[in-house]
Design an enzyme around this catalytic site. Structure first.
Site, PDB file in Angstrom:
ATOM      1  N   SER A  56      -1.581  15.542   8.205  1.00 15.62           N
ATOM      2  CA  SER A  56      -2.351  15.388   6.968  1.00 15.62           C
ATOM      3  C   SER A  56      -3.767  14.882   7.231  1.00 15.62           C
ATOM      4  O   SER A  56      -3.961  13.791   7.768  1.00 15.62           O
ATOM      5  CB  SER A  56      -1.645  14.405   6.031  1.00 15.62           C
ATOM      6  OG  SER A  56      -0.398  14.896   5.621  1.00 15.62           O
ATOM      7  N   HIS A 104      -3.590  20.226   4.381  1.00 12.99           N
ATOM      8  CA  HIS A 104      -3.092  21.113   5.433  1.00 12.99           C
ATOM      9  C   HIS A 104      -3.723  22.483   5.227  1.00 12.99           C
ATOM     10  O   HIS A 104      -3.346  23.231   4.328  1.00 12.99           O
ATOM     11  CB  HIS A 104      -1.562  21.213   5.378  1.00 12.99           C
ATOM     12  CG  HIS A 104      -0.868  19.955   5.784  1.00 12.99           C
ATOM     13  ND1 HIS A 104      -0.278  19.781   7.016  1.00 12.99           N
ATOM     14  CD2 HIS A 104      -0.694  18.787   5.128  1.00 12.99           C
ATOM     15  CE1 HIS A 104       0.240  18.563   7.092  1.00 12.99           C
ATOM     16  NE2 HIS A 104       0.004  17.943   5.957  1.00 12.99           N
TER      17      HIS A 104
END
Length: 304
Positions: free
Chosen positions: A37, A72
């Site tokens: 992340s 992402h």
């Protein structure tokens, strides 16, 4: 057709997709990096001279699913990194079990990395601290993990074994390579990171996507130091494929462990409520420490 034969054809289709499109100097990466992340900025440091950088959107790769999580990007990037011009492949954004993907889909990229010739997998993620010795901004160097989904039967190796990759019964006593962990601390020292920024840790893998209840968090704190919703399936498949693995986790929040307020009039009414976690907080800390994480990974790769 047997399942293993079907899987082999499936892998071949994906592998041939890359072999046709990649230039020779990028076709056999030595190191694969899974960027968690908010940590995908590493690909921006890849050498772009002489067009030594090739990107593929997940949606265009045969067999790949798409990432649906904020932070992402969803692409595979091949390039040369650092002074040694090490051929690498970066997975910018990963697939998660909680997105509804099967664990075979989640770990397919790792199988492809192996077939491309990758020897070392570096996995990064964001995590919450269970151990109060940790602080937001720490980089945890994983020494071991506890897979709660795995213990409950959700293991990426479930089903017929792929003998061409590894054994039926895989020992997982040393999932994270000791020598690579040593290099991580050496790299941090060479970058003059503050003492204590890097800390070894046991990672607890939970299914997500909901964050832990306070009771679950207190239980997890008895078996591990940090908690997250990824990484372990990829590590298991990488080890099954004979790769060496380094796990790095950026601590983005402190997990709520307190019992909270009591409705019982005779209970403790002076307990301070802790702030619950949220994904925006995770992304913000990831962004603030992205430069340090990028420098650390690059320095480690130079040492491998």
């Amino acid at each position: 057709m047997q399942e293993n034969e079907a899987n082999n054809e499936f892998y071949d289709t994906t592998l041939n997709y890359f072999r046709v499109k990649l230039p020779t100097e990028l076709s056999q990466p030595k190191i694969a990096i899974i960027c968690g992340s908010g940590l995908g900025g590493l690909v921006d440091t890849i050498d772009e001279t002489n067009c030594n950088k090739v990107e593929f959107e997940y949606k265009d790769i045969p067999g790949f699913v798409t990432s649906t999580v904020q932070g992402h990007a969803g692409k595979l990037v091949f390039g040369l990194l650092g002074e040694n011009q090490t051929p690498i492949v970066c997975m910018v954004g990963r697939f998660h079990f909680y997105e509804g993907h099967s664990l075979k889909q989640v770990t397919l990229p790792v199988r492809i990395f192996k077939l491309l010739g990758v020897k070392v997998l570096i996995v990064t993620n964001a995590s919450g601290a269970l151990n109060k010795d940790f602080r937001v901004g720490n980089v945890a160097v994983l020494t071991d993990h506890v897979s709660l989904p795995g213990l409950a039967g959700n293991n990426p190796l479930f089903g017929p074994n792929h003998d061409e990759f590894g054994p039926r019964f895989l020992p997982m006593t040393e999932p994270y390579d000791f020598d690579l962990r040593v290099l991580a601390f050496k790299a941090a020292s060479s970058l003059n990171f503050d003492k204590g920024v890097l800390k070894e840790a046991i990672y607890c893998f939970v299914g997500g996507p909901s964050y832990e209840t306070k009771a679950e968090a207190r239980f997890l704190s008895t078996i591990g130091d940090i908690v997250g919703m990824s990484t372990v399936p990829e590590v298991i498949v990488a080890r099954h494929s004979g790769m060496r693995v380094l796990g790095l986790s950026l601590v983005t929040n402190m997990v709520v462990l307190g019992k909270g307020r009591s409705a019982d009039p005779s209970g403790d009414s002076g307990i301070i409520e802790e702030q619950p976690p949220n994904h925006e907080e995770v992304l913000e800390v990831s962004r603030s420490r992205a430069d340090d994480m990028q420098k650390l990974v690059k320095a480690i790769i130079e040492l491998i």
